[in-house]
Design an enzyme around this catalytic site. Structure first.
Site, PDB file in Angstrom:
ATOM      1  CG  HIS A  89      29.925  45.524  46.469  1.00  0.00           C
ATOM      2  ND1 HIS A  89      31.019  44.974  45.832  1.00  0.00           N
ATOM      3  CD2 HIS A  89      29.509  44.592  47.363  1.00  0.00           C
ATOM      4  CE1 HIS A  89      31.231  43.764  46.305  1.00  0.00           C
ATOM      5  NE2 HIS A  89      30.342  43.506  47.238  1.00  0.00           N
TER       6      HIS A  89
ATOM      7  N   PRO B 240      37.661  48.786  27.419  1.00  0.00           N
ATOM      8  CG  PRO B 240      38.040  49.703  25.309  1.00  0.00           C
ATOM      9  CD  PRO B 240      37.855  48.396  26.021  1.00  0.00           C
TER      10      PRO B 240
ATOM     11  N   GLY C 232      35.739  46.923  31.728  1.00  0.00           N
ATOM     12  CA  GLY C 232      36.725  46.618  32.752  1.00  0.00           C
ATOM     13  C   GLY C 232      37.245  45.197  32.686  1.00  0.00           C
TER      14      GLY C 232
END
Length: 296
Positions: free
Chosen positions: A79, A165, A168
């Site tokens: 996904h 970092p 996201g």
């Protein structure tokens, strides 16, 4: 007014210990109605019900746990995803709750941003029409998101100017209930699933409000994964029948279905008996039934 719902999607679908920690965090002060985990998708979806304010606190708690436990840099799910807490919609079931859901979603976005994760508003909260679709942010994955944000092409609605970092970014909206509905074909050919998905999608001339992608599962089957944005106007039975029509010329057919989370009762209108929904229980997976349980 009934409580609001929320449907946070996290980018983890297999690690039981991690999912238990996430469930505990998301469940603080609200009611957990459902948890659906999918190892192939590397994704889990929690369905929560709670009062305004309490829901924001629970979602912020879950977001903090997702940031702590999920490293999106190693994401390998089928996904599309760009964040540890990838999507966090606040849902109104009764139209009278729409304004409260919108207010709650913005509060949630601010809380997540305060944890150091950029937040993009999509759907009807998008600040311009081009930002309404989740695909606008996900196209190219996390690497492309980094490039777009670093160049200044894409700016968040809340939070830092570049992705976290390890966590996201997160997408937030307010919306009515949709149906996350997957169809498995009696074929292992992912190209057939992609062709069926293309025919189902509204953008390809298919059913109104339907988003769909074709995926390959570890079982060997091909899957058509859909979001039906208005399952009252387009019930799941209609999605199955259109998929059947599209698959037949390709020597395939829908064999089994899967519901992710909960749906309104009316979404089941005309559902065919020959494509069973795996594990489906109306007392557990219909919104009206679960909200009635929550108020007993």
């Amino acid at each position: 007014m009934p409580p609001l719902l929320a449907v946070p999607n996290v980018s983890e679908g297999a690690d039981r210990e991690r999912l238990e920690r996430l469930q505990s965090a998301f469940g603080r002060g609200v009611r957990l109605l459902d948890r659906h985990a999918d190892a192939d998708h590397a994704r889990s979806v929690f369905t929560l019900a709670g009062e305004p304010g309490a829901l924001t606190e629970a979602l912020a708690s879950g977001a903090a746990e997702a940031i702590e436990t999920i490293d999106i840099r190693g994401y390998r799910g089928a996904h599309p995803a760009i964040g540890a807490l990838d999507v966090c919609p606040v849902v109104w079931f009764d139209p009278a709750g729409r304004d409260a859901a919108r207010t709650e979603a913005v509060a949630v976005a601010e809380q997540i941003a305060g944890l150091g994760v950029p937040v993009f508003l999509y759907g009807e909260l998008a600040r311009e029409p081009g930002r309404a679709e989740r695909a606008y942010f996900r196209n190219g994955g996390l690497a492309e998101l980094w490039l777009r944000m670093e160049s200044g092409e894409l700016r968040p609605d809340f939070g830092p100017e570049v992705p976290h970092p390890t966590a996201g970014a997160t997408l937030v909206t307010a919306r009515p209930p949709l149906a996350a509905f997957n169809l498995e074909l009696d074929s292992g050919n992912v190209e057939i699933a992609r062709s069926v998905a293309a025919g189902l999608r509204e953008s390809g001339g298919g059913l109104k409000g339907v988003r769909a992608i074709g995926l390959q599962l570890s079982s060997g089957r091909a899957q058509v994964s859909t979001n039906v944005h208005d399952p009252l106007a387009v019930p799941l039975g209609e999605v199955v029948e259109r998929a059947r029509e599209l698959a037949a010329p390709l020597d395939a057919r829908p064999l089994e279905a899967e519901l992710v989370g909960l749906i309104p009762r009316a979404a089941l209108r005309g559902y065919p008996a020959d494509v069973p929904m795996r594990g489906f229980d109306p007392s557990q997976h219909v919104i009206e039934a679960r909200l009635a349980d929550a108020t007993d």
